[in-house]
Design a protein around this motif. Sequence first.
Motif, PDB file in Angstrom:
ATOM      1  N   UNK A 214       0.612  -1.071   0.076  1.00 50.53           N
ATOM      2  CA  UNK A 214      -0.181   0.088   0.064  1.00 50.53           C
ATOM      3  C   UNK A 214       0.919   1.207   0.086  1.00 50.53           C
ATOM      4  N   UNK A 215       0.318   2.192  -0.640  1.00 48.62           N
ATOM      5  CA  UNK A 215       1.010   3.671  -0.583  1.00 48.62           C
ATOM      6  C   UNK A 215       1.131   4.077   0.972  1.00 48.62           C
ATOM      7  N   UNK A 216       2.410   4.439   1.357  1.00 47.78           N
ATOM      8  CA  UNK A 216       2.795   4.827   2.709  1.00 47.78           C
ATOM      9  C   UNK A 216       1.982   6.232   2.803  1.00 47.78           C
ATOM     10  N   UNK A 217       1.069   6.262   4.003  1.00 46.25           N
ATOM     11  CA  UNK A 217       0.047   7.377   4.478  1.00 46.25           C
ATOM     12  C   UNK A 217       1.194   8.491   4.885  1.00 46.25           C
ATOM     13  N   UNK A 218       1.586   9.315   4.056  1.00 50.68           N
ATOM     14  CA  UNK A 218       2.498  10.070   4.448  1.00 50.68           C
ATOM     15  C   UNK A 218       2.075  11.546   5.313  1.00 50.68           C
ATOM     16  N   UNK A 219       2.852  12.106   6.126  1.00 48.35           N
ATOM     17  CA  UNK A 219       2.050  13.289   6.856  1.00 48.35           C
ATOM     18  C   UNK A 219       1.789  14.220   5.727  1.00 48.35           C
ATOM     19  N   UNK A 220       2.494  14.530   4.639  1.00 46.76           N
ATOM     20  CA  UNK A 220       2.326  15.428   3.677  1.00 46.76           C
ATOM     21  C   UNK A 220       1.102  15.334   2.995  1.00 46.76           C
ATOM     22  N   UNK A 221       0.629  14.089   2.857  1.00 40.98           N
ATOM     23  CA  UNK A 221      -0.715  13.877   2.210  1.00 40.98           C
ATOM     24  C   UNK A 221      -1.981  14.962   2.593  1.00 40.98           C
ATOM     25  N   UNK A 222      -1.776  15.715   3.698  1.00 40.82           N
ATOM     26  CA  UNK A 222      -2.866  16.621   3.924  1.00 40.82           C
ATOM     27  C   UNK A 222      -3.061  17.630   2.827  1.00 40.82           C
ATOM     28  N   UNK A 223      -1.932  17.964   2.356  1.00 40.07           N
ATOM     29  CA  UNK A 223      -1.801  19.100   1.132  1.00 40.07           C
ATOM     30  C   UNK A 223      -1.676  18.266  -0.025  1.00 40.07           C
ATOM     31  N   UNK A 224      -2.629  18.258  -0.847  1.00 36.65           N
ATOM     32  CA  UNK A 224      -2.683  17.717  -2.044  1.00 36.65           C
ATOM     33  C   UNK A 224      -1.466  17.942  -2.990  1.00 36.65           C
ATOM     34  N   UNK A 225      -1.221  19.110  -3.160  1.00 36.36           N
ATOM     35  CA  UNK A 225      -0.072  19.572  -4.282  1.00 36.36           C
ATOM     36  C   UNK A 225       1.193  19.458  -3.840  1.00 36.36           C
ATOM     37  N   UNK A 226       1.387  19.411  -2.576  1.00 35.56           N
ATOM     38  CA  UNK A 226       2.886  19.381  -2.166  1.00 35.56           C
ATOM     39  C   UNK A 226       3.577  18.060  -2.589  1.00 35.56           C
ATOM     40  N   UNK A 227       2.884  16.887  -2.458  1.00 35.95           N
ATOM     41  CA  UNK A 227       3.939  15.658  -2.947  1.00 35.95           C
ATOM     42  C   UNK A 227       4.076  15.786  -4.365  1.00 35.95           C
ATOM     43  N   UNK A 228       3.162  16.135  -4.955  1.00 36.95           N
ATOM     44  CA  UNK A 228       3.019  16.117  -6.468  1.00 36.95           C
ATOM     45  C   UNK A 228       4.277  17.074  -7.039  1.00 36.95           C
ATOM     46  N   UNK A 229       4.344  18.157  -6.322  1.00 37.86           N
ATOM     47  CA  UNK A 229       5.228  19.090  -6.599  1.00 37.86           C
ATOM     48  C   UNK A 229       6.759  18.763  -6.323  1.00 37.86           C
ATOM     49  N   UNK A 230       6.679  18.131  -5.002  1.00 38.68           N
ATOM     50  CA  UNK A 230       7.903  17.425  -4.562  1.00 38.68           C
ATOM     51  C   UNK A 230       8.498  16.300  -5.750  1.00 38.68           C
ATOM     52  N   UNK A 231       7.508  15.518  -6.056  1.00 29.82           N
ATOM     53  CA  UNK A 231       7.562  14.560  -6.953  1.00 29.82           C
ATOM     54  C   UNK A 231       8.140  14.928  -8.279  1.00 29.82           C
ATOM     55  N   UNK A 232       7.588  16.073  -8.656  1.00 33.48           N
ATOM     56  CA  UNK A 232       8.012  16.745 -10.143  1.00 33.48           C
ATOM     57  C   UNK A 232       9.497  17.229 -10.036  1.00 33.48           C
ATOM     58  N   UNK A 233       9.853  17.899  -8.595  1.00 29.64           N
ATOM     59  CA  UNK A 233      11.054  18.537  -8.723  1.00 29.64           C
ATOM     60  C   UNK A 233      12.052  17.648  -8.619  1.00 29.64           C
ATOM     61  N   UNK A 234      11.825  16.444  -7.608  1.00 28.01           N
ATOM     62  CA  UNK A 234      12.649  15.438  -7.654  1.00 28.01           C
ATOM     63  C   UNK A 234      12.935  14.724  -9.199  1.00 28.01           C
ATOM     64  N   UNK A 235      11.714  14.313  -9.811  1.00 30.68           N
ATOM     65  CA  UNK A 235      12.134  13.724 -10.925  1.00 30.68           C
ATOM     66  C   UNK A 235      12.749  14.600 -12.089  1.00 30.68           C
ATOM     67  N   UNK A 236      12.638  15.975 -12.007  1.00 33.17           N
ATOM     68  CA  UNK A 236      13.305  16.859 -12.713  1.00 33.17           C
ATOM     69  C   UNK A 236      14.856  16.832 -12.716  1.00 33.17           C
ATOM     70  N   UNK A 237      15.079  16.665 -11.177  1.00 34.98           N
ATOM     71  CA  UNK A 237      16.560  16.787 -10.880  1.00 34.98           C
ATOM     72  C   UNK A 237      17.261  15.477 -11.347  1.00 34.98           C
ATOM     73  N   UNK A 238      16.478  14.286 -10.884  1.00 38.98           N
ATOM     74  CA  UNK A 238      17.209  12.992 -11.182  1.00 38.98           C
ATOM     75  C   UNK A 238      17.129  12.753 -12.756  1.00 38.98           C
ATOM     76  N   UNK A 239      16.111  13.154 -13.456  1.00 37.22           N
ATOM     77  CA  UNK A 239      16.214  12.910 -14.701  1.00 37.22           C
ATOM     78  C   UNK A 239      17.325  13.940 -15.259  1.00 37.22           C
ATOM     79  N   UNK A 240      17.568  14.944 -15.034  1.00 37.79           N
ATOM     80  CA  UNK A 240      18.471  15.930 -15.564  1.00 37.79           C
ATOM     81  C   UNK A 240      19.938  15.139 -15.385  1.00 37.79           C
TER      82      UNK A 240
END
Lengths: 296, 315
Positions: free
Chosen positions: A5-31
């Motif tokens: 199961x997806x871990x219920x993270x504390x950041x799940x309260x705000x919906x945009x934050x994980x997505x933004x963090x994912x995009x940021x991470x993905x951009x860095x890693x992909x770069x």
Amino acid sequence: MNDTMKPTSRAAASTSSPRRRFLKDAAGVAGGAGLLALGAGMYARQASALPATAIRPPGALAEAAFLAACVRCGLCVRDCPYDTLRLAELGDGVATGTPYFLARDIPCEMCEDIPCVVACPSGALDRALTDIGEARMGLAVLIDQENCLNFLGLRCDVCYRVCPVIDKAITLERMHNPRSDRHAMLLPTVHSEHCTGCGKCEKSCVLPGESAIKVLPIKLAQGSKAEHYMRGWEEKDAAGESLIGEQLELPVRGLEDKAYGDTRVRPGEGPQAPPAVPDYAPARPPGGGLDSGWKP
Amino acid sequence: MNAQTTTGQATGTRPERKVPPTSVRGAAMRGVVARPGHEAIEAKGWLRAHKWLLLRRTSQFGILALFLVGPWFGWWIVKGNLSSSLTLGLLPLTDPFLIAQQLAAGQWPYREVLLGGGIVLAFYLLLGGRLFCSWVCPVNLVTDAAAWLRRRLGLKGGKAPAANTRHWLLGFVLVIAAVTGSLAWEWVNPVSMLHRGLIFGFGLAWGIVGGIFLYDLLIAPRGWCGHLCPQGAFYALLGRASLLKVSADKRRDCNDCMDCFAVCPEPQVIRPALKGVGQDHPLILDAECTTCGRCVDVCGKDVFRITTRFNRSES
């Protein structure tokens, strides 16, 4: 998957934050990963120019396709009975792990069963090659006419003698030796139609260091065919007759007994000294000819 | 099933256990360099506390020896290298990662390569993708040595790239193969380069291997195998539904010494199984687990064992 199961993270309260963090991470890693891969690709591209003396095994695909097909397993190296082939090491200047040989070290012995081609599992060495005489690993070029002993007028002939396709891939062409004016030069001459690029001539050249005859990649060794120049003799052979009708053969005065193209002037031939020479003219020895060694 | 309640079931209700003094956690409390596995040696004896490690090294060196007795002694059991080989003149084996690159570069290989790739592919699909990493790959010896030295020197910190860099890199490796029309990654791939170098001669490849050792030792803990290697990422993809898995089936006995986390090459895979985070069964199903069995060795309480993915029992 239903067992994780997806871990219920504390950041799940705000919906945009994980997505933004994912995009940021993905951009860095992909770069980062992209840069690394790009570096590898650029290195591969820059280094993929094969050194001129590195020769691929018989049946090798054209270099670009070869680099896509060869898995660098070394099975061709293992099945080469003469230890001719080797795998490129990092720093050799040849694509790492791909097979090649240096003709001056160990040339290809042109095995009739071509075991290297049979061993190749990847398709980098084309199994359509079944007659080693059809192999075109490269093309021998008599590259140094200043040091080749035959060009100096000697009868070395070693490259011609060792050629497995003797009298076809290498012939000795008889030429007048203008230095002595009374000897022949027998010049080793390579014919691309028959040369397999095995490198035995390069290996056996008697010069102490570099060979005067070298096997080069065909691309380096051969010019492109002039498309607009019709070779009259080939056209004549193909058509069975001359395309422009029979030509008049005009006699060449004074050269009646000579072979076609032989323009040498023998003693006693050629324009004689004019009879009315002034007295002060230097005495000429009888005869003449090109560079006869006469000095005033 | 909720993460909170499973965590509660796994650890919450039992009394605090005594943490062994030389374990990672015990050493951290005392401020000294940890000796993970020390308790296991005392509890089980040295041999049993190194069982899987010894088996794994036997496998790694044995496979290498099979390739080397040919060129060294002329006993041709296996010809070639890990990229592609021929065993006893009969059995072709090829690295499917290479075939993937070949196909991306637009080259269709001969039947032998496809057959050999199929055999290897089936083996890892069935048993466990990253078994390759821990039981076969020669770079594992290098990175294990770096990780061991790092632990012994007590080196902390370092900057590792994100763990999913390898997946991106895997993607780019295939893209670059397609763009350049050649096996571009194989010019620099340390995995095939090390194995080929050992068998056919190194050239400057020592530099790349030494670089990986120093990178893992000084810059990024488990940086190569755990974060960058696209070949490991490829094999992890193969292992998504494979059979062999590590199970923390005696997780009730865990005394939180943290030794398994210290020796695990992919420590993030342990927590869901051991602590019941996000799952209720004790199986490590994460495909990044290399099934190296080192956690089985170093656990003084025998919490882990290697079993199949269908065995979800807990004792």
